[in-house]
Design an enzyme around this catalytic site. Structure first.
Site, PDB file in Angstrom:
ATOM      1  N   HIS A 271       5.554  14.432   2.014  1.00  0.00           N
ATOM      2  CA  HIS A 271       5.252  15.121   0.767  1.00  0.00           C
ATOM      3  C   HIS A 271       4.653  16.503   1.064  1.00  0.00           C
ATOM      4  CE1 HIS A 271       6.057  11.480  -1.278  1.00  0.00           C
ATOM      5  NE2 HIS A 271       4.877  11.162  -1.736  1.00  0.00           N
TER       6      HIS A 271
ATOM      7  N   CYS B  35      -0.922   8.918  -2.134  1.00  0.00           N
ATOM      8  CA  CYS B  35      -0.428   9.671  -0.968  1.00  0.00           C
ATOM      9  C   CYS B  35      -0.476  11.191  -1.190  1.00  0.00           C
ATOM     10  CB  CYS B  35       0.976   9.213  -0.612  1.00  0.00           C
ATOM     11  SG  CYS B  35       2.074   9.051  -2.017  1.00  0.00           S
TER      12      CYS B  35
HETATM   13  N1  LIG Z   1       6.167   4.608  -0.107  1.00  0.00           N
HETATM   14  C1  LIG Z   1       5.117   5.401   0.012  1.00  0.00           C
HETATM   15  O1  LIG Z   1       5.230   6.555   0.467  1.00  0.00           O
HETATM   16  C2  LIG Z   1       3.764   4.918  -0.413  1.00  0.00           C
HETATM   17  C3  LIG Z   1       2.662   5.758  -0.158  1.00  0.00           C
HETATM   18  C4  LIG Z   1       1.403   5.348  -0.552  1.00  0.00           C
HETATM   19  C5  LIG Z   1       1.231   4.121  -1.177  1.00  0.00           C
HETATM   20  N2  LIG Z   1       2.326   3.320  -1.416  1.00  0.00           N
HETATM   21  C6  LIG Z   1       2.077   2.037  -2.059  1.00  0.00           C
HETATM   22  O2  LIG Z   1       2.300   1.016  -1.090  1.00  0.00           O
HETATM   23  C7  LIG Z   1       2.864  -0.135  -1.739  1.00  0.00           C
HETATM   24  C8  LIG Z   1       4.186  -0.477  -1.038  1.00  0.00           C
HETATM   25  O3  LIG Z   1       5.052   0.618  -1.155  1.00  0.00           O
HETATM   26  P1  LIG Z   1       6.426   0.685  -0.357  1.00  0.00           P
HETATM   27  O4  LIG Z   1       6.896   2.079  -0.512  1.00  0.00           O
HETATM   28  O5  LIG Z   1       6.269   0.113   1.013  1.00  0.00           O
HETATM   29  O6  LIG Z   1       7.343  -0.272  -1.241  1.00  0.00           O
HETATM   30  P2  LIG Z   1       8.681  -1.033  -0.829  1.00  0.00           P
HETATM   31  O7  LIG Z   1       9.377  -0.352   0.288  1.00  0.00           O
HETATM   32  O8  LIG Z   1       9.401  -1.242  -2.102  1.00  0.00           O
HETATM   33  O9  LIG Z   1       8.138  -2.457  -0.304  1.00  0.00           O
HETATM   34  C9  LIG Z   1       7.508  -3.360  -1.159  1.00  0.00           C
HETATM   35  C10 LIG Z   1       6.950  -4.533  -0.382  1.00  0.00           C
HETATM   36  O10 LIG Z   1       6.300  -5.407  -1.308  1.00  0.00           O
HETATM   37  C11 LIG Z   1       6.856  -6.706  -1.196  1.00  0.00           C
HETATM   38  N3  LIG Z   1       6.876  -7.401  -2.483  1.00  0.00           N
HETATM   39  C12 LIG Z   1       7.547  -7.041  -3.602  1.00  0.00           C
HETATM   40  N4  LIG Z   1       7.380  -7.994  -4.562  1.00  0.00           N
HETATM   41  C13 LIG Z   1       6.579  -8.948  -4.020  1.00  0.00           C
HETATM   42  C14 LIG Z   1       6.054 -10.181  -4.493  1.00  0.00           C
HETATM   43  N5  LIG Z   1       6.304 -10.630  -5.732  1.00  0.00           N
HETATM   44  N6  LIG Z   1       5.295 -10.924  -3.642  1.00  0.00           N
HETATM   45  C15 LIG Z   1       5.055 -10.486  -2.402  1.00  0.00           C
HETATM   46  N7  LIG Z   1       5.526  -9.344  -1.873  1.00  0.00           N
HETATM   47  C16 LIG Z   1       6.273  -8.578  -2.697  1.00  0.00           C
HETATM   48  C17 LIG Z   1       8.271  -6.471  -0.715  1.00  0.00           C
HETATM   49  O11 LIG Z   1       8.774  -7.655  -0.161  1.00  0.00           O
HETATM   50  P3  LIG Z   1      10.364  -8.005  -0.214  1.00  0.00           P
HETATM   51  O12 LIG Z   1      10.985  -7.178   0.876  1.00  0.00           O
HETATM   52  O13 LIG Z   1      10.385  -9.463   0.058  1.00  0.00           O
HETATM   53  O14 LIG Z   1      10.833  -7.623  -1.576  1.00  0.00           O
HETATM   54  C18 LIG Z   1       8.026  -5.362   0.308  1.00  0.00           C
HETATM   55  O15 LIG Z   1       7.515  -5.890   1.505  1.00  0.00           O
HETATM   56  C19 LIG Z   1       2.997   0.231  -3.220  1.00  0.00           C
HETATM   57  O16 LIG Z   1       1.853  -0.233  -3.894  1.00  0.00           O
HETATM   58  C20 LIG Z   1       3.026   1.738  -3.207  1.00  0.00           C
HETATM   59  O17 LIG Z   1       2.545   2.287  -4.399  1.00  0.00           O
HETATM   60  C21 LIG Z   1       3.581   3.703  -1.041  1.00  0.00           C
END
Ligand SMILES: NC(=O)c1ccc[n+]([C@@H]2O[C@H](COP(=O)([O-])OP(=O)(O)OC[C@H]3O[C@@H](n4cnc5c(N)ncnc54)[C@H](OP(=O)(O)O)[C@@H]3O)[C@@H](O)[C@H]2O)c1
Length: 360
Positions: A257, A144
């Site tokens: 960011h 990001c």
């Molecule tokens: N946040 C950002 O600004 C951002 C920006 C760019 C990229 N990303 C990337 O995008 C991805 C998600 O980020 P996020 O910020 O959305 O994270 P998050 O809010 O922590 O959400 C994580 C998601 O993954 C699911 N998950 C976790 N463990 C799992 C498993 N064992 N099997 C299946 N699903 C599972 C969770 O489901 P449950 O609710 O059931 O736990 C939830 O839907 C990451 O790889 C991160 O690096 C994030």
């Protein structure tokens, strides 16, 4: 700040047929934005499958007025799927994206798992959209912070060839996921109520603080986030010469960011020319009326901040000025909503690009 004009079409393009879509990580911070975009942009959906961990299986999420069940992500989740958006962490992408591809789906992955894989295009549609056409089933959304940085810098690179950038990032709490955002909000409440804030999802207390650590440390003292900015920049620009030295910092901001950059080019880049280039760059909004300029006799003080940019699809750029430490160098400030352009919107854009080019 006044609403900025945008060149982004408000609706998704129509392809040959509506698509069967799966969202892995539908309950997360990025997943939530993805669902909102699919709805608001009237993405051509034949069906929508919502996937998350076993913890969420059995719950529902509301989409276009209907409660859709959340299912546990498994190898069998992708039968009949045309496009699978993955936002559930690198380990899950490594484990399940191959199964999705084997089922015939095109995977658009928000994690870092495949970004540096030479067979996987790393795509920011405004910068290297054509790279998407060479995919072999998986396409990666860049980091990001890298996206926010490059949206402001790639148009200048095309004109003057970037050779070096020194950057500091100011990264929002939600960049570390929903749990980090909730923890930051709880810390704000604790501080207001005179209690001691606690840190678990974040490496330190963030309220009233800044944390010079995003992602984990590497043996040389850099963090992984800082290395991503350097390596991904070279892959996206297709230029092995560029080097980026970054310090990535978590700041007490819920969303969006910011990146401060000192840029060195092969050919000199003046602030005036940079303003001209960025004023017409797709997906970029220039907000650069410094103090000396005035609107209706009042100082304008126009520059982007995370608060203005939260919820916006574009990356905003301002504070353009000559680098006093380097002849022909340029200083620049870029701000983008990392949940949107840094993740969900960039992913949807990649799918829309494939639809437009007849590949979906
Ligand atoms: N946040 C950002 O600004 C951002 C920006 C760019 C990229 N990303 C990337 O995008 C991805 C998600 O980020 P996020 O910020 O959305 O994270 P998050 O809010 O922590 O959400 C994580 C998601 O993954 C699911 N998950 C976790 N463990 C799992 C498993 N064992 N099997 C299946 N699903 C599972 C969770 O489901 P449950 O609710 O059931 O736990 C939830 O839907 C990451 O790889 C991160 O690096 C994030």
């Amino acid at each position: 700040m006044s609403a900025a004009p945008t060149s982004i079409p408000p609706k998704s393009p129509r392809g040959r047929r509506p698509l069967h879509v799966a969202v892995a990580g539908a309950t997360g911070a990025v997943g939530e934005e993805l669902l909102r975009l699919l709805d608001e942009r009237d993405f051509p959906l034949a069906s929508l499958r919502l996937l998350a961990s076993a913890r969420s299986a059995g719950t529902t999420l509301r989409f276009r007025g209907t409660e859709i069940p959340v299912e546990e992500l498994t190898d069998a989740s992708f039968r009949g799927t045309d496009v699978a958006f993955f936002s559930c962490g690198g380990d899950r992408s490594l484990r399940f994206a191959p199964a999705a591809v084997a089922s015939g789906a095109v995977v658009v992955d928000n994690s870092s798992a495949y970004r540096m894989d030479p067979k996987v295009p790393l795509v920011v549609p405004e910068i290297n959209g054509d790279a998407a056409l060479a995919h072999e089933g998986i396409l990666a959304v860049p980091n990001c912070t890298t996206i926010v940085f490059l949206m402001g810098v790639a148009p200048l690179h095309r004109e003057a060839r970037l050779v070096r950038a020194v950057c500091s990032s100011y990264q929002a709490a939600s960049g570390a996921g929903r749990s980090a955002l909730l923890e930051y909000e709880a810390q704000v409440r604790a501080r207001a109520e005179g209690r001691e804030p606690a840190a678990k999802a974040l490496p330190r207390v963030l309220v009233g603080n800044v944390i010079p650590q995003v992602d984990v440390f590497l043996p040389d003292g850099s963090t992984k986030e800082e290395v991503k900015l350097d390596r991904e920049t070279r892959k996206i620009l297709g230029d092995d010469r560029v080097r980026v030295a970054a310090t990535c910092v978590r700041v007490p901001v819920p969303r969006a960011h910011s990146v401060s950059c000192a840029l060195e080019f092969e050919r000199p880049m003046t602030p005036e020319r940079a303003r001209e280039v960025l004023a017409s760059a797709p997906g970029v909004v220039l907000r650069d009326l410094p103090e000396r300029a005035s609107v209706d006799g009042k100082p304008a003080r126009e520059y982007p901040t995370p608060l203005d940019v939260s919820g916006r699809l574009e990356v905003f750029v301002g504070r353009l000025r000559a680098d006093p430490s380097r002849e022909g160098g340029l200083m620049l400030w870029a701000v983008g909503d990392q949940l949107l352009k840094g993740a969900a919107w960039n992913a949807v854009q990649i799918a829309e690009l494939l639809i437009e080019r007849g590949r979906l």
